[in-house]
Design an enzyme around this catalytic site. Structure first.
Site, PDB file in Angstrom:
ATOM      1  N   GLN A  63       0.835  -1.202   0.000  1.00 29.07           N
ATOM      2  CA  GLN A  63       0.000   0.000   0.000  1.00 29.07           C
ATOM      3  C   GLN A  63       0.870   1.253   0.000  1.00 29.07           C
ATOM      4  OE1 GLN A  63      -2.284   1.801   3.342  1.00 29.07           O
ATOM      5  NE2 GLN A  63      -4.079   1.228   2.147  1.00 29.07           N
ATOM      6  N   CYS A  92      -6.956   7.150   4.585  1.00 28.07           N
ATOM      7  CA  CYS A  92      -6.355   7.510   5.870  1.00 28.07           C
ATOM      8  C   CYS A  92      -6.840   8.886   6.325  1.00 28.07           C
ATOM      9  CB  CYS A  92      -4.826   7.500   5.757  1.00 28.07           C
ATOM     10  SG  CYS A  92      -4.036   7.920   7.308  1.00 28.07           S
ATOM     11  N   LYS A 131      -8.098   1.646  -1.629  1.00 27.11           N
ATOM     12  CA  LYS A 131      -8.843   1.507  -0.367  1.00 27.11           C
ATOM     13  C   LYS A 131      -9.375   2.880   0.012  1.00 27.11           C
ATOM     14  CE  LYS A 131      -8.599  -0.331   4.300  1.00 27.11           C
ATOM     15  NZ  LYS A 131      -8.337   0.827   5.163  1.00 27.11           N
ATOM     16  N   HIS A 159     -13.968   1.132   3.667  1.00 28.47           N
ATOM     17  CA  HIS A 159     -14.212   1.153   5.106  1.00 28.47           C
ATOM     18  C   HIS A 159     -15.499   1.965   5.286  1.00 28.47           C
ATOM     19  CE1 HIS A 159     -12.696   2.843   9.264  1.00 28.47           C
ATOM     20  NE2 HIS A 159     -13.866   2.230   9.339  1.00 28.47           N
ATOM     21  N   ASN A 186     -15.219  -3.365   4.615  1.00 31.97           N
ATOM     22  CA  ASN A 186     -14.357  -3.324   5.797  1.00 31.97           C
ATOM     23  C   ASN A 186     -14.968  -2.409   6.864  1.00 31.97           C
ATOM     24  OD1 ASN A 186     -11.778  -1.126   6.612  1.00 31.97           O
ATOM     25  ND2 ASN A 186     -11.680  -3.222   7.337  1.00 31.97           N
ATOM     26  N   GLY A 187     -14.640  -2.720   8.092  1.00 29.48           N
ATOM     27  CA  GLY A 187     -15.072  -1.890   9.218  1.00 29.48           C
ATOM     28  C   GLY A 187     -15.916  -2.668  10.205  1.00 29.48           C
ATOM     29  N   ASP A 188     -15.403  -2.818  11.422  1.00 28.77           N
ATOM     30  CA  ASP A 188     -16.144  -3.478  12.511  1.00 28.77           C
ATOM     31  C   ASP A 188     -16.532  -4.921  12.198  1.00 28.77           C
ATOM     32  OD1 ASP A 188     -15.881  -1.092  13.803  1.00 28.77           O
ATOM     33  OD2 ASP A 188     -17.953  -0.452  13.549  1.00 28.77           O
ATOM     34  N   GLY A 210      -9.493  -5.709  10.283  1.00 32.77           N
ATOM     35  CA  GLY A 210      -8.394  -4.939  10.849  1.00 32.77           C
ATOM     36  C   GLY A 210      -8.260  -5.195  12.335  1.00 32.77           C
ATOM     37  N   ARG A 211      -8.842  -4.279  13.136  1.00 32.24           N
ATOM     38  CA  ARG A 211      -8.635  -4.334  14.592  1.00 32.24           C
ATOM     39  C   ARG A 211      -9.085  -5.647  15.208  1.00 32.24           C
ATOM     40  NH1 ARG A 211     -11.880   0.926  15.550  1.00 32.24           N
ATOM     41  NH2 ARG A 211     -12.913  -0.051  13.789  1.00 32.24           N
TER      42      ARG A 211
HETATM   43  C1  LIG Z   1      -3.636   1.141  14.120  1.00 31.54           C
HETATM   44  C2  LIG Z   1      -4.291   1.259  12.766  1.00 31.54           C
HETATM   45  C3  LIG Z   1      -3.516   1.556  11.660  1.00 31.54           C
HETATM   46  C4  LIG Z   1      -4.102   1.668  10.395  1.00 31.54           C
HETATM   47  N1  LIG Z   1      -3.316   1.893   9.310  1.00 31.54           N
HETATM   48  C5  LIG Z   1      -3.861   1.900   8.074  1.00 31.54           C
HETATM   49  C6  LIG Z   1      -3.043   2.001   6.922  1.00 31.54           C
HETATM   50  O1  LIG Z   1      -1.808   2.083   6.993  1.00 31.54           O
HETATM   51  N2  LIG Z   1      -3.663   2.008   5.702  1.00 31.54           N
HETATM   52  C7  LIG Z   1      -5.033   1.912   5.583  1.00 31.54           C
HETATM   53  O2  LIG Z   1      -5.548   1.901   4.458  1.00 31.54           O
HETATM   54  N3  LIG Z   1      -5.816   1.788   6.652  1.00 31.54           N
HETATM   55  C8  LIG Z   1      -5.259   1.764   7.885  1.00 31.54           C
HETATM   56  N4  LIG Z   1      -6.070   1.577   8.965  1.00 31.54           N
HETATM   57  C9  LIG Z   1      -7.517   1.367   8.778  1.00 31.54           C
HETATM   58  C10 LIG Z   1      -7.840  -0.127   8.693  1.00 31.54           C
HETATM   59  O3  LIG Z   1      -7.270  -0.719   7.542  1.00 31.54           O
HETATM   60  C11 LIG Z   1      -9.368  -0.354   8.632  1.00 31.54           C
HETATM   61  O4  LIG Z   1      -9.876   0.285   7.494  1.00 31.54           O
HETATM   62  C12 LIG Z   1     -10.081   0.200   9.852  1.00 31.54           C
HETATM   63  O5  LIG Z   1      -9.398  -0.108  11.042  1.00 31.54           O
HETATM   64  C13 LIG Z   1     -11.531  -0.352   9.949  1.00 31.54           C
HETATM   65  O6  LIG Z   1     -11.543  -1.753   9.956  1.00 31.54           O
HETATM   66  P1  LIG Z   1     -11.652  -2.609  11.338  1.00 31.54           P
HETATM   67  O7  LIG Z   1     -12.910  -2.146  12.040  1.00 31.54           O
HETATM   68  O8  LIG Z   1     -11.714  -4.033  10.890  1.00 31.54           O
HETATM   69  O9  LIG Z   1     -10.449  -2.272  12.157  1.00 31.54           O
HETATM   70  C14 LIG Z   1      -5.501   1.501  10.239  1.00 31.54           C
HETATM   71  C15 LIG Z   1      -6.273   1.215  11.369  1.00 31.54           C
HETATM   72  C16 LIG Z   1      -5.689   1.095  12.621  1.00 31.54           C
HETATM   73  C17 LIG Z   1      -6.561   0.765  13.801  1.00 31.54           C
END
Ligand SMILES: Cc1cc2nc3c(=O)[nH]c(=O)nc-3n(C[C@H](O)[C@H](O)[C@H](O)COP(=O)(O)O)c2cc1C
Length: 296
Positions: A63, A92, A131, A159, A186-188, A210-211
């Site tokens: 990315q 971002c 993304k 997201h 994506n998201g939650d 992600g998280r």
């Molecule tokens: C600590 C952290 C770092 C992240 N870094 C990036 C990143 O480098 N590039 C990106 O596209 N999204 C980044 N995200 C967003 C995640 O890819 C994702 O879109 C977001 O956390 C929602 O998904 P989730 O609810 O499954 O965590 C980051 C999220 C977190 C929590």
């Protein structure tokens, strides 16, 4: 692009060792942490730490973030053989990134986003994904989707929040997949059951987690490891991380401790102890002792 359930990119989290752990539990693909396109064309050495390793190369996208279409294209060209495909960060919400017109700022300037995709597509032969979020201030996903498709991207992941929302509120999975290119939601998404639901609601062909995977990599196999298995996974993760970053593993692993010890007895006291440790072997011993105390 290769499978249904992937690990979302997370700066400071989705390094080689964590990706490896997630792959062992069934993540089908992953991303590097976001890498600045400017730093790529300046050949900044530290970037090499982020690039996919040989044993995962065919399933890890690189990315990149930036705002200059030509710099982005040049960086993509330099990286195209180092990973499975190139992903553009247009989501971002961090101020430092937006201020430079990169990340989710591109959602306010769709002409520029289009140009970035087009310039990259012109000169690379690998696939290119984007993304995004739903929009910058409000939901404009339809327009964003059309722009990404018209520009020739091969995949889109969304997201389900606006950039303004940051991480507040609940992410929506109610995002329409018009179906022109592979679409990931994506998201939650915090379980495989959520993944199924999110795919049904959005019509997406896959999800990014992600998280929900931090300190919980067995999410990809719907697992529920025993205490002994959990300890084993943690020690393995620590060893991988040590191989990757040396003694810095002690500090870097702190990001995963909450996840790995969630719901366990006396976890708060244990985490406070972990934060004080500076020696790698001591940290491993502390985990062993803690899990032994839980077994008893
Ligand atoms: C600590 C952290 C770092 C992240 N870094 C990036 C990143 O480098 N590039 C990106 O596209 N999204 C980044 N995200 C967003 C995640 O890819 C994702 O879109 C977001 O956390 C929602 O998904 P989730 O609810 O499954 O965590 C980051 C999220 C977190 C929590």
């Amino acid at each position: 692009m290769i499978g249904k359930v992937g690990l979302a990119p997370m700066a400071g989290i989705t390094n080689y060792s964590f990706r490896t752990i997630c792959f062992t539990f069934g993540a089908e693909f992953a991303y590097t942490e976001m890498i600045s396109a400017e730093s790529v064309i300046r050949n900044v050495k530290v970037n090499e730490l982020y690039f996919p390793h040989d044993d995962e190369k065919e399933k890890v996208a690189i990315q990149i973030f930036g705002s200059d279409p030509f710099v982005m294209a040049q960086a993509a060209k330099m990286l195209e053989t180092k990973g499975a495909w190139i992903d553009i960060n247009a989501g971002c919400p961090v101020k430092k990134v937006i201020r430079k017109g990169a990340g989710s700022a591109l959602l306010k300037d769709l002409r520029k986003l289009k140009k970035i995709i087009e310039e990259i597509k012109k000169i690379v032969s690998c696939k290119v994904s984007v993304k995004v979020r739903l929009g910058f201030e409000k939901n404009e996903f339809d327009k964003i989707y059309d722009t990404v498709v018209e520009a020739g991207a091969d995949m889109i992941a969304v997201h389900g929040r606006t950039a303004k929302q940051m991480y507040l509120g609940k992410a929506t999975w109610n995002v329409r997949n018009k179906g022109y290119i592979p679409f990931y939601i994506n998201g939650d998404i915090n379980s495989l059951e959520d993944a199924k639901k999110a795919m049904e609601i959005s019509g997406a062909e896959g999800v990014l987690i992600g998280r929900g995977a931090i300190g919980n990599p067995w999410i990809f196999s719907n697992g529920n490891p025993s205490l002994a298995e959990k300890l084993n996974i943690i020690l393995n993760h620590l060893d991988f991380l040590y191989k990757e970053v040396g003694n810095r593993a002690v500090v870097e692993f702190r990001k995963f401790v909450t996840g790995y010890t969630k719901g366990l007895k006396n976890s708060r006291e244990f985490r406070a102890q972990v934060m004080k440790i500076e020696d790698f072997e001591e940290l491993k011993d502390l985990f062993r002792k803690y899990f032994l105390s839980l077994e008893n």
